[in-house]
Design a protein around this motif. Structure first.
Motif, PDB file in Angstrom:
ATOM      1  N   UNK A 161       0.840  -1.197   0.000  1.00 56.12           N
ATOM      2  CA  UNK A 161       0.000   0.000   0.000  1.00 56.12           C
ATOM      3  C   UNK A 161       0.878   1.252   0.000  1.00 56.12           C
ATOM      4  N   UNK A 162       0.589   2.165  -0.909  1.00 53.50           N
ATOM      5  CA  UNK A 162       1.337   3.412  -1.009  1.00 53.50           C
ATOM      6  C   UNK A 162       0.481   4.569  -0.509  1.00 53.50           C
ATOM      7  N   UNK A 163       1.146   5.652  -0.187  1.00 51.91           N
ATOM      8  CA  UNK A 163       0.469   6.865   0.257  1.00 51.91           C
ATOM      9  C   UNK A 163      -0.529   7.325  -0.803  1.00 51.91           C
ATOM     10  N   UNK A 164      -0.166   7.202  -2.071  1.00 46.47           N
ATOM     11  CA  UNK A 164      -1.068   7.633  -3.155  1.00 46.47           C
ATOM     12  C   UNK A 164      -2.377   6.848  -3.128  1.00 46.47           C
ATOM     13  N   UNK A 165      -2.331   5.574  -2.710  1.00 46.70           N
ATOM     14  CA  UNK A 165      -3.556   4.783  -2.608  1.00 46.70           C
ATOM     15  C   UNK A 165      -4.492   5.369  -1.563  1.00 46.70           C
TER      16      UNK A 165
ATOM     17  N   UNK B  96       8.990  14.448   5.537  1.00 50.28           N
ATOM     18  CA  UNK B  96       7.936  14.313   4.528  1.00 50.28           C
ATOM     19  C   UNK B  96       8.048  12.961   3.826  1.00 50.28           C
ATOM     20  N   UNK B  97       7.023  12.660   3.063  1.00 54.73           N
ATOM     21  CA  UNK B  97       7.032  11.490   2.194  1.00 54.73           C
ATOM     22  C   UNK B  97       6.477  11.916   0.846  1.00 54.73           C
ATOM     23  N   UNK B  98       6.481  11.010  -0.109  1.00 51.62           N
ATOM     24  CA  UNK B  98       5.923  11.280  -1.429  1.00 51.62           C
ATOM     25  C   UNK B  98       4.711  10.370  -1.631  1.00 51.62           C
ATOM     26  N   UNK B  99       3.932  10.609  -2.655  1.00 51.89           N
ATOM     27  CA  UNK B  99       2.802   9.719  -2.928  1.00 51.89           C
ATOM     28  C   UNK B  99       3.242   8.270  -3.203  1.00 51.89           C
ATOM     29  N   UNK B 100       4.482   8.075  -3.632  1.00 51.86           N
ATOM     30  CA  UNK B 100       4.978   6.725  -3.936  1.00 51.86           C
ATOM     31  C   UNK B 100       5.550   6.003  -2.718  1.00 51.86           C
ATOM     32  N   UNK B 101       5.618   6.668  -1.584  1.00 56.41           N
ATOM     33  CA  UNK B 101       6.151   6.032  -0.378  1.00 56.41           C
ATOM     34  C   UNK B 101       5.180   4.972   0.126  1.00 56.41           C
TER      35      UNK B 101
ATOM     36  N   UNK C 218       0.780  17.799  -1.036  1.00 57.18           N
ATOM     37  CA  UNK C 218      -0.260  17.014  -1.702  1.00 57.18           C
ATOM     38  C   UNK C 218      -1.195  16.342  -0.707  1.00 57.18           C
ATOM     39  N   UNK C 219      -0.881  16.430   0.574  1.00 56.83           N
ATOM     40  CA  UNK C 219      -1.699  15.783   1.600  1.00 56.83           C
ATOM     41  C   UNK C 219      -0.914  15.656   2.880  1.00 56.83           C
ATOM     42  N   UNK C 220      -1.492  14.928   3.809  1.00 61.19           N
ATOM     43  CA  UNK C 220      -0.817  14.656   5.078  1.00 61.19           C
ATOM     44  C   UNK C 220      -1.319  13.298   5.566  1.00 61.19           C
ATOM     45  N   UNK C 221      -0.407  12.485   6.066  1.00 63.09           N
ATOM     46  CA  UNK C 221      -0.754  11.171   6.598  1.00 63.09           C
ATOM     47  C   UNK C 221      -0.556  11.225   8.103  1.00 63.09           C
ATOM     48  N   UNK C 222      -1.578  10.810   8.835  1.00 62.14           N
ATOM     49  CA  UNK C 222      -1.490  10.807  10.295  1.00 62.14           C
ATOM     50  C   UNK C 222      -1.435   9.386  10.813  1.00 62.14           C
ATOM     51  N   UNK C 223      -1.052   9.241  12.048  1.00 61.30           N
ATOM     52  CA  UNK C 223      -1.040   7.927  12.676  1.00 61.30           C
ATOM     53  C   UNK C 223      -2.458   7.347  12.685  1.00 61.30           C
ATOM     54  N   UNK C 224      -3.462   8.215  12.748  1.00 62.69           N
ATOM     55  CA  UNK C 224      -4.854   7.749  12.695  1.00 62.69           C
ATOM     56  C   UNK C 224      -5.172   7.114  11.340  1.00 62.69           C
TER      57      UNK C 224
END
Length: 184
Positions: A41-45, A122-127, A153-159
């Motif tokens: 699963x990638x961040x972009x997903x 940071x990360x990228x959508x492909x991470x 492009x967004x933010x990913x949280x632990x949630x």
């Protein structure tokens, strides 16, 4: 088998108790679209098809204004940016709490730049999501901004990560439950 069912049912109940509508719909859509496991699963997903506005604050805004924005949007972190497109820093409610311990009464008048973390992880959508979790563990952080082509492009949280993992466990439990019912 009963003990395993009990554990999985508890996890499913926890998932229902702690889900937020936006995060859940985002992760469910990603699961249906990709059918990918945790390691693929990638961040972009997670971000695909979901408008995920990254709220930003300017470095010259005051901590008092920032606190009101965090309260109004019911969030715990904001990316610091002059233009709303690049990440110059990040500031969380934890930064404010630590600042209060040091600065006391003057805190609300300070600029955000005085308390922000300048080294933004940071990360990228492909991470891969599993790599994002590694970043969170390594740096003791709960939010990772997503940068694509130098722009937010967004933010990913632990949630987000927790919701995905709980969805995956529920999906696997249902598969095991289905297989068990076939063997009866």
């Amino acid at each position: 088998m009963k003990a395993a069912r009990s554990v999985f049912q508890s996890l499913i109940q926890l998932r229902h108790e702690c889900r937020s509508a936006h995060t859940s719909s985002c992760i469910n859509a990603a699961l249906q679209k990709t059918g990918k496991g945790w390691n693929a699963m990638k961040v972009s997903d997670l971000l695909d098809g979901n408008e995920r506005q990254v709220l930003t604050v300017r470095p010259n805004e005051t901590i008092g204004m920032l606190a009101r924005m965090l309260q109004r949007h019911r969030i715990g972190v904001m990316v610091v940016s002059h233009d709303g497109r690049t990440a110059e820093g990040i500031i969380s409610e934890r930064d404010i709490a630590y600042g209060l311990a040091e600065r006391r009464g003057e805190l609300h008048l300070l600029p955000v730049s005085a308390l922000m973390t300048r080294r933004v992880i940071t990360c990228t959508p492909d991470t891969r999501l599993s790599d994002v979790v590694g970043l969170m563990r390594q740096h003791h952080i709960r939010h990772v901004p997503v940068v694509d082509g130098g722009h937010l492009a967004g933010i990913v949280s632990i949630r987000d990560v927790m919701e995905y993992r709980l969805n995956e466990i529920e999906r696997r439990y249902k598969s095991v439950q289905h297989l068990a019912s076939l063997s009866d």
